[in-house]
Design a protein around this motif. Structure first.
Motif, short mmCIF file in Angstrom:
data_model
loop_
_atom_site.label_atom_id
_atom_site.label_comp_id
_atom_site.label_asym_id
_atom_site.label_seq_id
_atom_site.Cartn_x
_atom_site.Cartn_y
_atom_site.Cartn_z
N VAL A 142 1.15 10.26 -2.47
CA VAL A 142 2.61 10.10 -3.36
C VAL A 142 2.46 12.10 -3.03
O VAL A 142 1.44 12.78 -2.85
CB VAL A 142 1.89 9.66 -5.25
CG1 VAL A 142 2.14 10.04 -5.95
CG2 VAL A 142 1.89 8.21 -4.64
N LEU A 143 3.55 12.84 -3.51
CA LEU A 143 3.10 13.89 -3.59
C LEU A 143 4.66 13.89 -4.82
O LEU A 143 5.37 13.94 -5.26
CB LEU A 143 4.36 14.66 -2.80
CG LEU A 143 5.05 15.94 -2.40
CD1 LEU A 143 3.78 17.09 -2.44
CD2 LEU A 143 6.24 16.67 -1.41
N ARG A 159 1.08 -1.28 -0.05
CA ARG A 159 0.17 -0.06 -0.14
C ARG A 159 1.13 1.27 0.12
O ARG A 159 2.00 1.09 0.05
CB ARG A 159 -0.65 0.32 1.10
CG ARG A 159 -0.17 -0.11 2.90
CD ARG A 159 -1.55 0.23 3.92
NE ARG A 159 -0.41 0.72 4.54
CZ ARG A 159 0.26 -0.44 5.80
NH1 ARG A 159 -0.39 -1.67 5.12
NH2 ARG A 159 0.47 -0.49 6.87
N LEU A 160 0.34 1.83 -0.07
CA LEU A 160 0.82 3.79 -0.30
C LEU A 160 0.49 3.91 1.42
O LEU A 160 -0.66 3.75 1.85
CB LEU A 160 -0.11 4.67 -1.60
CG LEU A 160 0.53 4.52 -2.66
CD1 LEU A 160 -0.06 5.61 -3.25
CD2 LEU A 160 2.05 4.38 -3.34
N ARG A 177 1.86 14.41 7.41
CA ARG A 177 2.14 15.51 6.06
C ARG A 177 1.32 14.92 5.25
O ARG A 177 -0.20 16.06 5.37
CB ARG A 177 2.97 16.12 5.13
CG ARG A 177 2.92 17.64 4.46
CD ARG A 177 4.71 17.80 4.54
NE ARG A 177 4.06 18.40 2.71
CZ ARG A 177 5.64 19.22 2.07
NH1 ARG A 177 6.81 18.63 2.17
NH2 ARG A 177 5.35 19.55 1.56
N GLY A 178 0.97 14.45 4.74
CA GLY A 178 0.27 13.74 3.70
C GLY A 178 -1.71 13.36 4.05
O GLY A 178 -1.88 13.96 3.13
N LEU A 179 -1.50 12.43 5.59
CA LEU A 179 -2.33 12.39 6.01
C LEU A 179 -3.27 14.10 6.14
O LEU A 179 -4.25 14.37 5.58
CB LEU A 179 -2.34 12.32 7.37
CG LEU A 179 -2.87 10.83 7.53
CD1 LEU A 179 -2.08 10.24 9.01
CD2 LEU A 179 -3.39 10.08 7.04
N VAL A 180 -2.78 14.81 6.60
CA VAL A 180 -3.59 16.82 7.25
C VAL A 180 -3.73 17.39 5.71
O VAL A 180 -5.33 17.40 4.98
CB VAL A 180 -2.58 16.92 7.48
CG1 VAL A 180 -2.80 19.24 7.78
CG2 VAL A 180 -2.50 17.22 8.81
N VAL A 183 6.81 8.09 -3.64
CA VAL A 183 6.57 8.18 -3.88
C VAL A 183 6.73 7.28 -2.35
O VAL A 183 7.70 6.76 -1.98
CB VAL A 183 6.19 6.67 -4.99
CG1 VAL A 183 5.21 6.02 -4.44
CG2 VAL A 183 6.02 7.40 -5.50
N ASN A 184 5.55 7.06 -1.04
CA ASN A 184 6.01 6.76 0.28
C ASN A 184 5.00 5.25 0.09
O ASN A 184 3.89 5.26 0.03
CB ASN A 184 5.32 7.60 1.68
CG ASN A 184 6.20 8.99 1.22
OD1 ASN A 184 6.97 8.90 0.66
ND2 ASN A 184 5.26 9.62 1.60
N LEU A 185 5.34 4.29 0.70
CA LEU A 185 5.59 2.61 0.32
C LEU A 185 5.44 1.98 1.62
O LEU A 185 6.55 1.97 2.48
CB LEU A 185 6.10 2.45 -0.54
CG LEU A 185 6.19 2.93 -1.94
CD1 LEU A 185 7.38 1.75 -2.34
CD2 LEU A 185 4.77 2.38 -2.64
#
Length: 125
Positions: free
Chosen positions: A63-64, A32-33, A38-41, A77-79
């Protein structure tokens, strides 16, 4: 109408992020990603705006996409990966797949795909 007229189509970062997310998730070994804090916000704000407008949310958590001043597109990409795969090989495969799919679907060349592995999950029985 002038034959030399020029029309430019710009693909916005959220669209590139959604395409990148799907490409990364389709890579064998990716569980999953992972959005990170920061991405959650950012995700909560984006999803809230889209729900308010009555639009469906594209999956871009983890993904940024950044477009530099010179126009270069950079994807992060954070995995979370599967433990039954070699981390370096999956990371490289994600880089290749994201670059290929984004270019194939949009015509945009990705200058850089960085992969951050946040966790490795054990094999499912």
């Amino acid at each position: 109408m002038n034959g030399g007229s020029h029309c430019e189509i710009v693909i916005e970062p959220p669209v590139l992020a959604a395409i990148s997310a799907r490409a990364a998730l389709a890579t064998p070994g990716v569980v999953r990603l992972e959005p990170g804090i920061r991405g959650l916000v950012s995700t909560l704000v984006r999803v809230g705006k889209q729900r308010w407008a009555g639009a469906d949310s594209a999956p871009i958590e983890g993904v940024l996409v950044r477009r530099d001043e010179d126009g270069a597109v950079r994807v992060r990409v954070n995995l979370v990966l599967s433990a039954d795969r070699q981390v370096a090989a999956v990371g490289y495969a994600v880089q290749q797949e994201v670059s290929r799919v984004v270019c194939e679907q949009t015509g945009v060349t990705v200058a850089e795909v960085s992969v951050s592995v946040h966790d490795v999950e054990p094999e499912s029985a």
